[in-house]
Design a protein around this motif. Structure first.
Motif, PDB file in Angstrom:
ATOM      1  N   GLY A 142       0.789  -1.229   0.000  1.00 50.67           N
ATOM      2  CA  GLY A 142       0.000   0.000   0.000  1.00 50.67           C
ATOM      3  C   GLY A 142       0.822   1.281   0.000  1.00 50.67           C
ATOM      4  N   LEU A 143       1.843   1.337  -0.840  1.00 53.03           N
ATOM      5  CA  LEU A 143       2.753   2.480  -0.875  1.00 53.03           C
ATOM      6  C   LEU A 143       2.282   3.567  -1.840  1.00 53.03           C
ATOM      7  N   GLU A 144       2.498   4.815  -1.455  1.00 55.90           N
ATOM      8  CA  GLU A 144       2.228   5.936  -2.350  1.00 55.90           C
ATOM      9  C   GLU A 144       3.267   5.935  -3.471  1.00 55.90           C
ATOM     10  N   ASP A 145       2.822   6.265  -4.684  1.00 50.79           N
ATOM     11  CA  ASP A 145       3.756   6.385  -5.806  1.00 50.79           C
ATOM     12  C   ASP A 145       4.480   7.726  -5.679  1.00 50.79           C
ATOM     13  N   PRO A 146       5.819   7.714  -5.523  1.00 46.52           N
ATOM     14  CA  PRO A 146       6.554   8.970  -5.341  1.00 46.52           C
ATOM     15  C   PRO A 146       6.881   9.706  -6.644  1.00 46.52           C
ATOM     16  N   THR A 147       6.509   9.152  -7.773  1.00 43.77           N
ATOM     17  CA  THR A 147       6.816   9.776  -9.064  1.00 43.77           C
ATOM     18  C   THR A 147       6.314  11.216  -9.080  1.00 43.77           C
ATOM     19  N   GLY A 148       7.219  12.138  -9.402  1.00 40.58           N
ATOM     20  CA  GLY A 148       6.873  13.546  -9.500  1.00 40.58           C
ATOM     21  C   GLY A 148       6.938  14.310  -8.193  1.00 40.58           C
ATOM     22  N   LEU A 149       7.192  13.623  -7.095  1.00 38.60           N
ATOM     23  CA  LEU A 149       7.290  14.299  -5.800  1.00 38.60           C
ATOM     24  C   LEU A 149       8.691  14.881  -5.603  1.00 38.60           C
ATOM     25  N   ASP A 150       8.823  15.811  -4.659  1.00 38.00           N
ATOM     26  CA  ASP A 150      10.144  16.369  -4.348  1.00 38.00           C
ATOM     27  C   ASP A 150      11.004  15.291  -3.687  1.00 38.00           C
ATOM     28  N   ASP A 151      12.308  15.540  -3.629  1.00 43.44           N
ATOM     29  CA  ASP A 151      13.243  14.539  -3.123  1.00 43.44           C
ATOM     30  C   ASP A 151      12.938  14.079  -1.701  1.00 43.44           C
ATOM     31  N   ASP A 152      12.544  14.996  -0.818  1.00 40.75           N
ATOM     32  CA  ASP A 152      12.249  14.606   0.560  1.00 40.75           C
ATOM     33  C   ASP A 152      11.067  13.635   0.612  1.00 40.75           C
ATOM     34  N   SER A 153      10.025  13.921  -0.136  1.00 34.66           N
ATOM     35  CA  SER A 153       8.853  13.046  -0.171  1.00 34.66           C
ATOM     36  C   SER A 153       9.197  11.709  -0.826  1.00 34.66           C
ATOM     37  N   PHE A 154      10.002  11.765  -1.876  1.00 32.95           N
ATOM     38  CA  PHE A 154      10.436  10.545  -2.558  1.00 32.95           C
ATOM     39  C   PHE A 154      11.237   9.675  -1.593  1.00 32.95           C
ATOM     40  N   MET A 155      12.124  10.311  -0.828  1.00 33.21           N
ATOM     41  CA  MET A 155      12.945   9.572   0.131  1.00 33.21           C
ATOM     42  C   MET A 155      12.110   8.971   1.252  1.00 33.21           C
ATOM     43  N   GLN A 156      11.005   9.591   1.619  1.00 32.76           N
ATOM     44  CA  GLN A 156      10.120   9.013   2.636  1.00 32.76           C
ATOM     45  C   GLN A 156       9.570   7.672   2.148  1.00 32.76           C
ATOM     46  N   VAL A 157       9.199   7.608   0.863  1.00 30.06           N
ATOM     47  CA  VAL A 157       8.688   6.352   0.301  1.00 30.06           C
ATOM     48  C   VAL A 157       9.816   5.324   0.225  1.00 30.06           C
ATOM     49  N   ILE A 158      11.008   5.750  -0.176  1.00 31.33           N
ATOM     50  CA  ILE A 158      12.152   4.831  -0.235  1.00 31.33           C
ATOM     51  C   ILE A 158      12.444   4.277   1.162  1.00 31.33           C
ATOM     52  N   LYS A 159      12.412   5.130   2.172  1.00 30.21           N
ATOM     53  CA  LYS A 159      12.662   4.679   3.550  1.00 30.21           C
ATOM     54  C   LYS A 159      11.583   3.696   4.003  1.00 30.21           C
TER      55      LYS A 159
END
Length: 135
Positions: free
Chosen positions: A101-118
């Motif tokens: 159930g992960l949010e797709d980080p495509t198009g998000l800023d780096d901090d938000s993208f990194m939250q999904v990666i973490k």
């Protein structure tokens, strides 16, 4: 001893599933083999995913041979992990299925993208413990 095979599945196999495959290889490769695939592929892995994994984890997904793949490219797997794409994934035989159930980080800023990666990193480490306890 044979390792469990885990397939990370997402619609486009360009971002979340690719990140999970890369982190699975790096963080849990001693316990399970990581694969990823999708049902409606993009032409390439998300460039932000490639860049951020290189910057933060030292993982070069492209040099490691990662590319977008279809479900037909997968071997028989023991675990199927879907990313939360909001679509019905085709059936793959497996001992266990779970949706992260992960949010797709495509198009998000780096901090938000990194939250999904973490979040993916944390889930890969949890899966490692689970598989290690069962396998």
């Amino acid at each position: 001893m044979t390792k469990a095979k885990v397939a990370f599945i997402c619609t486009h196999n360009s971002c979340r599933s690719q990140i999970a495959e890369a982190l699975g290889r790096k963080l849990a490769g001693d316990v399970f083999e990581s694969y990823s695939a999708g049902t409606d592929l993009k032409d390439q892995i998300n460039p932000d995913a490639v860049r951020l994994l290189e910057e933060h984890y030292g993982i070069d997904m492209l040099a490691n041979g990662q590319k977008t793949k279809t479900l037909a490219d997968l071997p028989a797997v023991d675990y199927v992990v879907t990313m939360g794409c909001g679509v019905h994934c085709p059936y793959l035989p497996a001992k266990k299925r779970v949706d992260w159930g992960l949010e797709d980080p495509t198009g998000l800023d780096d901090d938000s993208f990194m939250q999904v990666i973490k979040e993916i990193e944390d889930k890969v480490l949890e899966l490692k413990q689970e598989v290690n306890g069962l396998w």
